[in-house]
Write a protein that holds these residues in place. Structure first.
Motif: not given
Ligand SMILES: Cc1cc2nc3c(=O)[nH]c(=O)nc-3n(C[C@H](O)[C@H](O)[C@H](O)COP(=O)(O)OP(=O)(O)OC[C@H]3O[C@@H](n4cnc5c(N)ncnc54)[C@H](O)[C@@H]3O)c2cc1C
Length: 617
Positions: A177-202
């Protein structure tokens, strides 16, 4: 290339261009045309810089293959400024058609595809041309991430727990899970505005993830509602929850552009002076002296070159080519090597074994919509893409990104079935040829699928089995590196797989939505199945056997594990029995994951790089 509308405009209702004008009108239109002509030039990116190292040169690390995993490894190792890294790729820079999501299937069978086919076993896939299944693999910088459908799926925690429980201590769920977060750069505004989703991703990794710019949103939503009704709960994020759910997946496409790993990992790294890139360079052999990898042989422009390593060779050539290269280099099942006149350096019986793939069984349903796309609409879709990176070219031509994950078991904690959704408008003239080309369906099969499309839209569900018991294998055709290896997919060899597939398909065909749009299930013309009652279990058994294909997720042919009796590499991805040699790609997965494999492979690239760096410091 079902959704690709390349059409010639016919001006049916246009004047003669002889009307008087003050000049404003033609100038305005000419300026618009110039704008659009220039806009298509906004797409290309610069080719990667190519080095010209001399044969015999030594590098700290040599990375073979710059695909989903190899691009990550080349980037992470060259972050260490004191190390010289050479990355060698058999293909060239990815073409423009790779950047444009809607052209993904156009790369099948092109020069950017290794064009592998499975061996016809005379039993399964007999509704396909020559009874063999396409195993497409990207041959370009970015590898298969340059031609895949861009669906970003992490899999289920249990998948990685299984790896760990099998003795692979570097792959605990928390590390993964740490490595998934390390690789990720979430850019979707709707997902970023949802705290649960935003915190799940890197948010700070190189791999940009977002969602498709969809065109057929209403129809996808309708299918998701229908799935919801049969217990596949519609969720906002398909990585946070992934059993008995449906939704629209996250993608490695952003703002209408594919985000393959050459784009996300290699372009920035290519500016470093310590990373050297070789294009169109086919590694034909790993040199091994006293059970230690010392370099590689490369064929480039008809010449054989040799490069040496002072630390390690890392093979990231993918599930088909990695075992092939190991065997050509003398690492593999002794008997097979001998048969192909290759001297055995390490008798490693599991090289090329343990092949697992997510198989497809097609479910074709039809409805009153979507309406036929006329020439004007098709042209407008292309304009929308040039102008705003929207329209049908902004998402995969193979999958809409609408998906469901579910289990045939009660109270299951992870899915064993997946559905991908593809929607095709009425009377799409490229449909039949598209299915014959992409899936190799024979003429009769394609005709029976295409006929109802003349006056109905197609809702094509690709049913996938996520955890097959059957195992295939890769063996050498000969000791010539240019001879394609033999791929035995062995779908349904274990009878449990067929029964799970049939149960899973029966859940999928319960869907009620189609009734509200005058919908119906199509019968596929396979002589052996034609007397069986449509939608009966026997019918689906017959269709499954005759039309099984690949969803292009082969893994496991150099799997990790405790010893060479059971596996090819150890938990730190070091090849058993050879020093200074690792494998970092999809082939190391001991068991496959509950979903599309690209995200997991990039994660393997990240974790593998950490292990290499640790061991070399
Ligand atoms: C058509 C298609 C659709 C897919 N759709 C999805 C999807 O939507 N979502 C998802 O998660 N997964 C998807 N996948 C699967 C996913 O893309 C792969 O699992 C992943 O890319 C595999 O990564 P890899 O690094 O193991 O191999 P690859 O990415 O295939 O990289 C291997 C690289 O090594 C190079 N190479 C091979 N042999 C040599 C050699 N001897 N010398 C030099 N270079 C060599 C190749 O040219 C290639 O660039 C799809 C795959 C395909 C083909």
């Amino acid at each position: 290339y079902i959704f690709v509308f390349i059409t010639h405009y016919s001006f049916d209702d246009v004047g003669s261009c002889l009307s008087p004008t003050t000049g404003t009108t033609p100038q305005t239109f000419a300026a618009a045309l110039q704008y659009f002509a220039a806009a298509q030039c906004l797409l290309p990116r610069d080719p990667l810089p190519e080095a010209t190292p001399k044969s015999g040169e030594t590098f700290d690390f040599i990375v073979v293959g710059a695909g989903s995993a190899g691009s990550v490894v080349a980037n992470r190792l060259s972050e260490v400024a004191k190390w010289n890294v050479l990355v060698v790729e058999a293909g060239s820079d990815a073409p423009l058609e790779s950047d444009i999501p809607g052209f993904d299937a156009l790369l099948f069978k092109s020069d950017y595809d290794w064009q592998y086919l499975t061996v016809n076993n005379g039993v399964t896939s007999q509704g396909l041309a020559n009874g063999s299944v396409s195993f497409n693999r990207g041959k370009m910088f970015g590898g298969s991430s340059g031609m895949n459908a861009m669906l970003y799926v992490r899999g289920n925690d249990q998948d990685y727990q299984n790896w760990y429980d099998a003795g692979n201590k570097e792959w605990s769920v928390s590390e993964v899970k740490r490595c998934f977060k390390k690789l990720e750069n979430l850019q979707n505004e709707e997902m970023l505005s949802n705290t649960t989703i935003s915190e799940f991703y890197g948010h700070t990794g190189p791999q940009i993830i977002n969602k498709y710019n969809h065109t057929l949103d209403n129809y996808i939503e309708n299918v998701l509602e229908a799935w919801d009704e049969i217990g596949l709960r519609k969720v906002k994020d398909m990585n946070i929850e992934n059993v008995n759910i449906s939704g629209k997946t996250t993608t490695t496409a952003a703002n209408g552009l594919r985000q393959s790993t050459d784009r996300t990992y290699l372009i920035s790294a290519s500016k470093r002076p310590n990373l050297k890139i070789l294009k169109n360079s086919f590694v034909t052999k790993i040199f091994i002296e006293k059970n230690k990898a010392v370099g590689v042989e490369i064929e480039k422009d008809g010449q054989l070159l040799k490069f040496l390593t002072s630390r390690e060779v890392i093979v990231s050539a993918g599930t088909i080519n990695t075992p092939q290269l190991l065997m050509l280099s003398g690492i593999g099942p002794g008997k097979d090597l001998k048969k192909n006149n290759i001297a055995t350096i390490v008798d490693s019986p599991k090289v090329g074994q343990n092949l697992q793939d997510h198989l497809i069984v097609p479910i074709f349903t039809y409805g009153d919509v979507p309406e036929e796309t006329n020439t004007d609409d098709a042209m407008f879709e292309n304009m929308k893409y040039i102008y705003k990176r929207q329209g049908s070219l902004a998402h995969s031509g193979v999958s809409t990104g609408g998906m469901a994950f579910y289990s045939t078991e009660k109270n299951a904690t992870f899915a064993n079935c997946q559905l991908h959704l593809t929607i095709v408008p009425k009377n799409t003239t490229t449909l039949k040829a598209g299915y014959m080309s992409s899936f190799r369906y024979n003429e009769t099969v394609a005709e029976s699928i295409g006929k109802p499309n003349e006056d109905h839209g197609v809702f094509f569900f690709l049913f996938n089995l996520l955890h097959p018991y059957s195992r295939g294998n890769i063996t050498l055709m000969s000791n010539d590196p240019k001879d394609k290896p033999l791929i035995h997919a062995n779908y349904f060899q274990d009878p449990r797989d067929l029964e799970t597939a049939v149960e899973g398909i029966k859940i999928a065909t319960k869907i009620e939505y189609f009734k509200s749009i005058g919908g119906f299930l199509g019968r596929i013309d396979i002589p052996a199945c034609n007397s069986l009652e449509l939608d009966s279990k026997d019918y689906w058994r017959c269709i499954s056997i005759n039309l099984v294909t690949s969803v292009f997720h082969p893994v496991g042919t150099c799997s990790m594990g405790a010893s060479k009796k059971t596996s090819v590499v150890d938990s730190r991805l070091r090849v058993h029995g050879v020093k200074n040699l690792r494998v970092v790609d999809a082939s190391v997965m001991p068991t496959t994951i509950s979903g599309n494999t690209n995200a997991a492979v990039i994660m393997i690239g990240e974790r593998g790089s950490e292990l290499i760096i640790e061991d070399n410091n």
